[in-house]
Each structure stands twice: as C-alpha cells, then as structure tokens.
Design an enzyme around this catalytic site. Structure first.
Site, PDB file in Angstrom:
ATOM      1  N   ASN A 119       0.879  -1.173   0.000  1.00 26.56           N
ATOM      2  CA  ASN A 119       0.000   0.000   0.000  1.00 26.56           C
ATOM      3  C   ASN A 119       0.915   1.221   0.000  1.00 26.56           C
ATOM      4  O   ASN A 119       1.505   1.564   1.010  1.00 26.56           O
ATOM      5  CB  ASN A 119      -0.882  -0.044   1.262  1.00 26.56           C
ATOM      6  N   LYS A 126       0.231   4.290  -0.302  1.00 20.45           N
ATOM      7  CA  LYS A 126      -0.367   5.497   0.287  1.00 20.45           C
ATOM      8  C   LYS A 126      -0.112   6.710  -0.619  1.00 20.45           C
ATOM      9  O   LYS A 126      -0.071   6.554  -1.834  1.00 20.45           O
ATOM     10  CB  LYS A 126       0.158   5.701   1.713  1.00 20.45           C
ATOM     11  N   HIS A 179      -9.372   1.279   5.130  1.00 16.60           N
ATOM     12  CA  HIS A 179      -8.057   1.444   5.759  1.00 16.60           C
ATOM     13  C   HIS A 179      -8.176   2.371   6.971  1.00 16.60           C
ATOM     14  O   HIS A 179      -8.991   3.304   6.964  1.00 16.60           O
ATOM     15  CB  HIS A 179      -7.064   2.017   4.746  1.00 16.60           C
ATOM     16  N   GLU A 194      -6.530   4.801   7.934  1.00 19.85           N
ATOM     17  CA  GLU A 194      -6.401   6.241   7.647  1.00 19.85           C
ATOM     18  C   GLU A 194      -7.700   6.788   7.058  1.00 19.85           C
ATOM     19  O   GLU A 194      -8.064   7.940   7.304  1.00 19.85           O
ATOM     20  CB  GLU A 194      -5.198   6.480   6.719  1.00 19.85           C
ATOM     21  N   GLU A 207      -5.194  -4.794  10.793  1.00 22.76           N
ATOM     22  CA  GLU A 207      -4.147  -3.796  10.982  1.00 22.76           C
ATOM     23  C   GLU A 207      -4.414  -3.021  12.269  1.00 22.76           C
ATOM     24  O   GLU A 207      -5.193  -2.057  12.268  1.00 22.76           O
ATOM     25  CB  GLU A 207      -4.134  -2.810   9.815  1.00 22.76           C
ATOM     26  N   GLY A 267       2.704   2.324  10.712  1.00 24.22           N
ATOM     27  CA  GLY A 267       3.678   3.389  10.501  1.00 24.22           C
ATOM     28  C   GLY A 267       4.415   3.807  11.764  1.00 24.22           C
ATOM     29  O   GLY A 267       5.080   4.838  11.792  1.00 24.22           O
ATOM     30  N   SER A 303       3.628  -2.071  10.298  1.00 22.18           N
ATOM     31  CA  SER A 303       5.080  -2.157  10.460  1.00 22.18           C
ATOM     32  C   SER A 303       5.646  -3.534  10.116  1.00 22.18           C
ATOM     33  O   SER A 303       6.555  -4.022  10.785  1.00 22.18           O
ATOM     34  CB  SER A 303       5.485  -1.737  11.880  1.00 22.18           C
TER      35      SER A 303
HETATM   36  P1  PGA Z   1       2.990   0.357   7.654  1.00 15.56           P
HETATM   37  O1  PGA Z   1       1.514   0.567   7.041  1.00 15.56           O
HETATM   38  O2  PGA Z   1       3.524  -0.932   7.063  1.00 15.56           O
HETATM   39  O3  PGA Z   1       3.768   1.559   7.214  1.00 15.56           O
HETATM   40  O4  PGA Z   1       2.833   0.252   9.124  1.00 15.56           O
HETATM   41  C1  PGA Z   1       0.637  -0.508   6.847  1.00 15.56           C
HETATM   42  C2  PGA Z   1      -0.665  -0.028   6.287  1.00 15.56           C
HETATM   43  O5  PGA Z   1      -1.127   1.061   6.648  1.00 15.56           O
HETATM   44  O6  PGA Z   1      -1.288  -0.721   5.461  1.00 15.56           O
END
Ligand code: PGA
Length: 251
Positions: free
Chosen positions: A10, A12, A95, A97, A167, A173, A213
């Site tokens: 992803n 983003k 997601h 976000e 997640e 992140g 992560s």
């Molecule tokens: P990350 O994000 O691997 O940077 O933690 C995962 C995601 O939001 O799908």
C-alpha cells in the site's frame, strides 16, 4: 486446508507517476515462494504508469480506495468504472487512515465493498483497533463490529473475492508490530467470526492479512502463524529491496 499468501504494498500518498513506474517494474522482478502472490496499490494518478509497468506480469494492481457511487456529482472522488478501465483488479477499503483521518464509517465502507464486488473487483477490507480500544480490552469487539458492518449484505459466493486485513491502528507506521502471537490470536478470533457470519468453510478459505510495520525481518515470523495469510505493507513497500525481502519471505 492450505490457504495462499497475499503480499500487498500500500503505497499510500507516496511516489509520483514516474517513480511509481520504476517501483512497479521492480516488483515484477521480485521472487515469491510457493503459493504467494504480489499486489501493489499505488495512488490513483499513478495507476496508469504502474499498470503499464506490470503488464504481462503476475503482479496484481489494486487501488487504495474508491467512491461509493458509480458516477455523478462527487467532486474529488474516483469511480469503480474508472479503476476497472485502468486494469485495477482489487481495492483496499476501510483502511485505518480512511476511518480515522477521513471519518469513514462502517456503513459507507460497506457501500463501497458491495459496489466493488458487484463490479467484479476483489476487496481487501481493513479492520483493526486503536491503542485505546486495545487497552480497554475491546480488540475482538471492535474487529468483529468492523467485520460485520463492512460485510453486511455480502453473499457467501462473493466472499471468495474478499480478503481481510487486520491492521492494529497503533502498529501502522509506528515501527511497533503486534507480536506474532498477539496477531495470531486476533486472526483466529476473526476467522471464528467469519465462520459465525458465513460458514466454517468460508472462514477457512478467506485470507486474513496482517498489516502494521511489517518489515523483511519480521515477515517470516508473522507469516508462520497459522491464521496469518500475508501482509499489507505500507512504509516497507516503498523501497524495492525491503518489499522484495517481504515478498520473498518463504523462499
Ligand atoms: P505500515 O503501514 O507498514 O507503514 O505500518 C501498513 C498499512 O497502513 O497498510
């Protein structure tokens, strides 16, 4: 039954179209172990460049979101019809976000899920608790609610095209990963919920990815858990070498 693994990047709101073209081309060359598929989810404007770069390869192209409507007066939105014409085969929905920064609720996410499936796209439905919810001991409640809300009206048959991504919001992140055992416990609980909502067979066939992560050095351990069927990768998917390390976790 043996499920396959799906490793999805992803991206983003990162990479310009020319950068996306280079990274997508690099992903086509990455080796995967048995039973493992690769997927990339560039931003909307990068989809054409990425589609061209992966043409003829086994990489699956996904979008990071889509509108809940097919067309019309929805300024700033992107339709499933537009995505399909670009060669998009899957869409990430719900997601964290989208939920926590842009205020998307289960009902809206559910409209998108149903629309994507009706148009033949695969769906990655993201679920996961915040740190506060975890501390309150509400992990399963939150995840079950998001599963139930997101999948309302999705048929047994359509479930063959749905992937769940667990997640935990506090792990996205942040560099903090759920331990493989903690993640496994939630994955197993969610599989149980899918069995209750659909059937044991459907629960056993549905892929449940972990996200938050994921890095080359923790991917294999996470993936070794019986109910973890791949990864939804953010930060580590932006660099060809680290994504290759995750995609190749079982080589
Ligand atoms: P990350 O994000 O691997 O940077 O933690 C995962 C995601 O939001 O799908």
């Amino acid at each position: 039954m043996e499920r396959s693994y799906l490793i999805a990047g992803n991206w983003k709101m990162n990479k310009t179209p020319s950068e996306a073209r280079v990274l997508a081309a690099a992903v086509t060359k990455m080796k995967c172990g048995a039973n493992t598929r690769k997927m990339i989810a560039p931003s909307f404007v990068c989809l054409p460049a990425a589609a061209e770069a992966i043409k003829g390869s086994d990489v699956i192209l996904a979008a990071q979101n889509m509108a809940a409507f097919e067309s019309g007066a929805h300024t700033g939105e992107t339709s499933v019809l537009m995505l399909k014409e670009l060669g998009v085969r899957a869409v990430i929905l719900g997601h964290s976000e989208r939920r926590h920064v842009y205020g998307e609720r289960d009902a809206l996410i559910n409209e998108k899920v149903k629309l994507a499936l009706a148009h033949g796209l695969d769906v990655i439905l993201c679920i996961g608790e915040t740190l506060k919810e975890r501390e309150q001991g509400r992990v399963n409640d939150v995840c079950f609610g998001q599963l139930e809300g997101g999948l309302a009206g999705v048929s047994m048959e359509q479930m063959a095209r749905v992937v769940i991504a667990y997640e935990p919001v506090w792990a996205i992140g942040t560099g903090k990963t759920a331990t493989p055992e903690d993640a496994q416990a939630v994955h197993a609980a969610c599989r149980g919920k899918l069995a209750a909502l659909y059937s044991k067979k459907i629960a056993e066939c549905t892929l449940i990815q972990y996200g938050g992560s994921v890095k080359p050095d923790n991917a294999a351990q996470l993936m070794a858990q019986p109910d973890i069927d791949g990864a939804l990768v953010g930060g580590a998917a932006l660099d060809a070498e680290s994504f290759a390390g995750i995609a190749g976790f079982n080589i």
